[in-house]
Scaffold this active site. Structure first.
Site, short mmCIF file in Angstrom:
data_model
loop_
_atom_site.label_atom_id
_atom_site.label_comp_id
_atom_site.label_asym_id
_atom_site.label_seq_id
_atom_site.Cartn_x
_atom_site.Cartn_y
_atom_site.Cartn_z
N LYS A 158 -17.48 -6.32 7.08
CA LYS A 158 -16.25 -7.04 7.43
C LYS A 158 -15.95 -6.85 8.91
CE LYS A 158 -13.67 -6.82 3.04
NZ LYS A 158 -12.45 -6.29 2.40
N HIS A 211 0.85 -1.21 0.00
CA HIS A 211 0.00 0.00 0.00
C HIS A 211 0.87 1.26 0.00
CE1 HIS A 211 -3.06 -2.63 2.35
NE2 HIS A 211 -3.56 -2.46 1.15
N ARG A 234 -2.38 -6.29 -8.30
CA ARG A 234 -1.32 -7.27 -8.08
C ARG A 234 -1.36 -8.38 -9.12
NH1 ARG A 234 -3.13 -7.89 -2.04
NH2 ARG A 234 -4.98 -7.33 -3.23
P1 ADP Z 1 -9.92 -3.51 -0.29
O1 ADP Z 1 -10.65 -4.28 0.78
O2 ADP Z 1 -10.64 -2.28 -0.73
O3 ADP Z 1 -9.44 -4.34 -1.45
P2 ADP Z 1 -7.17 -3.41 0.61
O4 ADP Z 1 -6.66 -2.69 1.81
O5 ADP Z 1 -7.03 -4.89 0.58
O6 ADP Z 1 -8.66 -2.92 0.47
O7 ADP Z 1 -6.47 -2.84 -0.69
C1 ADP Z 1 -6.59 -1.49 -1.07
C2 ADP Z 1 -6.00 -1.30 -2.45
O8 ADP Z 1 -4.60 -1.56 -2.42
C3 ADP Z 1 -6.56 -2.25 -3.51
O9 ADP Z 1 -6.62 -1.54 -4.74
C4 ADP Z 1 -5.54 -3.34 -3.59
O10 ADP Z 1 -5.55 -3.99 -4.85
C5 ADP Z 1 -4.27 -2.56 -3.37
N1 ADP Z 1 -3.18 -3.38 -2.84
C6 ADP Z 1 -3.20 -4.19 -1.77
N2 ADP Z 1 -2.01 -4.79 -1.58
C7 ADP Z 1 -1.20 -4.36 -2.59
C8 ADP Z 1 0.15 -4.63 -2.98
N3 ADP Z 1 0.91 -5.50 -2.32
N4 ADP Z 1 0.63 -4.00 -4.08
C9 ADP Z 1 -0.16 -3.14 -4.78
N5 ADP Z 1 -1.43 -2.85 -4.47
C10 ADP Z 1 -1.96 -3.44 -3.40
#
Ligand code: ADP
Length: 160
Positions: free
Chosen positions: A41, A17, A90
């Site tokens: 959630k 992130h 990803r």
């Molecule tokens: P959500 O529940 O909205 O998917 P997340 O916190 O899991 O929330 O992810 C937020 C955003 O960050 C999403 O667009 C996700 O694809 C992206 N993301 C999560 N982990 C990574 C990573 N390792 N590299 C790039 N983007 C990521």
């Protein structure tokens, strides 16, 4: 002034992130990170804890701010004066899900566009849920999160 939002659960924020935040902050004049308060959630961290952890991680980025939101992402974008939503990609599995959401958002709010940033390959495997799982079983999470977040996770996982 180009303003974007970066919405997500961030439970907790990972180096994946933070990489996306750093890159988006160079593309846009202003970036607001929106921590989704999703009642469907059950997160490990409260929305306030998630906001605080991200604030600590991005404190050196002067054009980035962090807040929580609930409701529709496009409404949050409008409230922030943003016409772009940043999301990270990803793998192809992310793409299928993200494309559907982006198209839906475009129908309900044509003035807001979704901008996808592909993951830094270093973090392509990284997700908040895998970090929590490794922490839960006592594994080393120092390669996945900042030292500050690592400490907060250990407090949470050990003390409950
Ligand atoms: P959500 O529940 O909205 O998917 P997340 O916190 O899991 O929330 O992810 C937020 C955003 O960050 C999403 O667009 C996700 O694809 C992206 N993301 C999560 N982990 C990574 C990573 N390792 N590299 C790039 N983007 C990521």
């Amino acid at each position: 002034m180009k303003t974007a939002i970066y919405p997500g659960s961030f439970d907790p924020v990972t180096l994946g992130h933070i990489d996306i935040i750093g890159r988006a902050s160079k593309i846009f004049d202003r970036l607001t990170i929106g921590v989704l308060n999703n009642s469907a959630k059950t997160p490990l961290f409260s929305v306030e804890e998630r906001v605080n952890m991200i604030r600590e991680c991005v404190k050196d980025l002067t054009n980035v701010d962090v807040t929580s939101f609930d409701g529709l992402t496009v409404d949050f974008a409008r409230k922030c004066g943003a016409n772009a939503v940043v999301r990270g990609l990803r793998a192809i599995t992310d793409f299928e899900y993200e494309l559907q959401i982006a198209q839906l958002n475009r129908v309900i709010s044509p003035d807001v566009d979704t901008v996808f940033l592909t993951t830094n390959l270093k973090y392509a495997y990284l997700s908040s849920s895998s970090v929590k799982e490794v922490a839960y079983y006592g594994g080393d999470i120092s390669h996945f999160v900042t030292p500050y977040v690592e400490k907060r996770i250990h407090e949470k996982v050990i003390k409950g």
